[in-house]
Enzyme design. Sequence first.
Site, mmCIF file in Angstrom:
data_model
loop_
_atom_site.group_PDB
_atom_site.id
_atom_site.type_symbol
_atom_site.label_atom_id
_atom_site.label_comp_id
_atom_site.label_asym_id
_atom_site.label_seq_id
_atom_site.Cartn_x
_atom_site.Cartn_y
_atom_site.Cartn_z
ATOM 1 N N PRO A 2 0.812 -1.172 0.000
ATOM 2 C CG PRO A 2 -0.619 -1.537 1.753
ATOM 3 C CD PRO A 2 0.431 -2.147 0.932
ATOM 4 C CD GLU A 3 3.805 2.840 -4.061
ATOM 5 O OE1 GLU A 3 3.982 4.024 -4.394
ATOM 6 O OE2 GLU A 3 4.204 1.877 -4.741
ATOM 7 C CG HIS A 91 -1.419 -14.154 7.619
ATOM 8 N ND1 HIS A 91 -0.377 -14.508 8.451
ATOM 9 C CD2 HIS A 91 -1.338 -14.966 6.553
ATOM 10 C CE1 HIS A 91 0.303 -15.503 7.885
ATOM 11 N NE2 HIS A 91 -0.264 -15.797 6.732
ATOM 12 N NE ARG A 110 6.937 -9.384 2.778
ATOM 13 C CZ ARG A 110 7.568 -8.687 1.849
ATOM 14 N NH1 ARG A 110 6.926 -8.227 0.823
ATOM 15 N NH2 ARG A 110 8.848 -8.465 1.964
#
Length: 271
Positions: A2-3, A91, A110
């Site tokens: 995500p930017e 997750h 991650r």
Amino acid sequence: MPELPEVETSRRGIEPYLLQQEITAVLIRNPQLRWPIPRTLNNKLEGKTIQAINRRGKYILIKIEKGSLILHLGMSGSLRISDPATAFRKHDHFILTFNNNKQLRLHDPRRFGAVLWQTGNPLKHPLLAKLGPEPLSDKFNTDYLYKTCRNRKASIKQHIMNSHIVVGVGNIYASEALFLAGIHPKRAAGRISKHRIEKLVAANKQILNAAIKQGGTTLRDFVREDGQPGYFKQWLNVYGKTDDPCPECGNLIKQITLGQRSTFYCPKCQH
DNA sequence: ATCGCCTCCTGCGCGC
DNA sequence: TGCGCGCAGGAGGCGA
């Protein structure tokens, strides 16, 4: 990750479900993110009403009484609005339940993301206090960027990806903006004319605005609050296009590594 | 002060 | 089909 466009897409997506809702439960399924999720969050959040959802750079700021919950999606994080009856996925690390019977779930394979707390003004948080201007604001302009480039030997790509210079520009949009501006990603920041810096500022704003309109870019992980991907991928000119023809000149797009990150550009159009 | 490198972690696609 | 390898959207922190 995500930017900025993906974070803004997430912010807009969750906002209508969260505003004015009371937090009825806080569940930390795995506190081991980039920094451990503070155990004291339960006491701070439960029973409180959400007053605003803002964004600063790639951080999402959820304002409640006395302070703000600060979320960062890291490289693989996403936020979803779910029905509490829906089974958790692997997750799903952090879950808020609201009195409208919806849940906000932070999913992050991650675990480079973060869940933080700041009492009072969230912008005072040490991680946010020294951030550069928002790229879509007037503070990010030619004079500003040109000034920060003086005497810098680092590449322009690394320069615009530095959140202390300007926030929100990550690996995808840095390559894309430099393509639009015709600037070689490896060029030293200090060796670019003011006129070309002006083009870069405009390119940055253009690419980020266009990506927000499309709900961001989904390469693999990113999904919106409803699980749908973003659609900007089809508008990318150079990112991930190694050996494809340049859309401007037909020359083959080149891939190099810059500061440990894959970088894409057209050797003919960018100098 | 600035720069470049390392690190955290899981999952996926590729080649053999 | 299985395995090992390289790579992935971030960014703080460290040593030079």
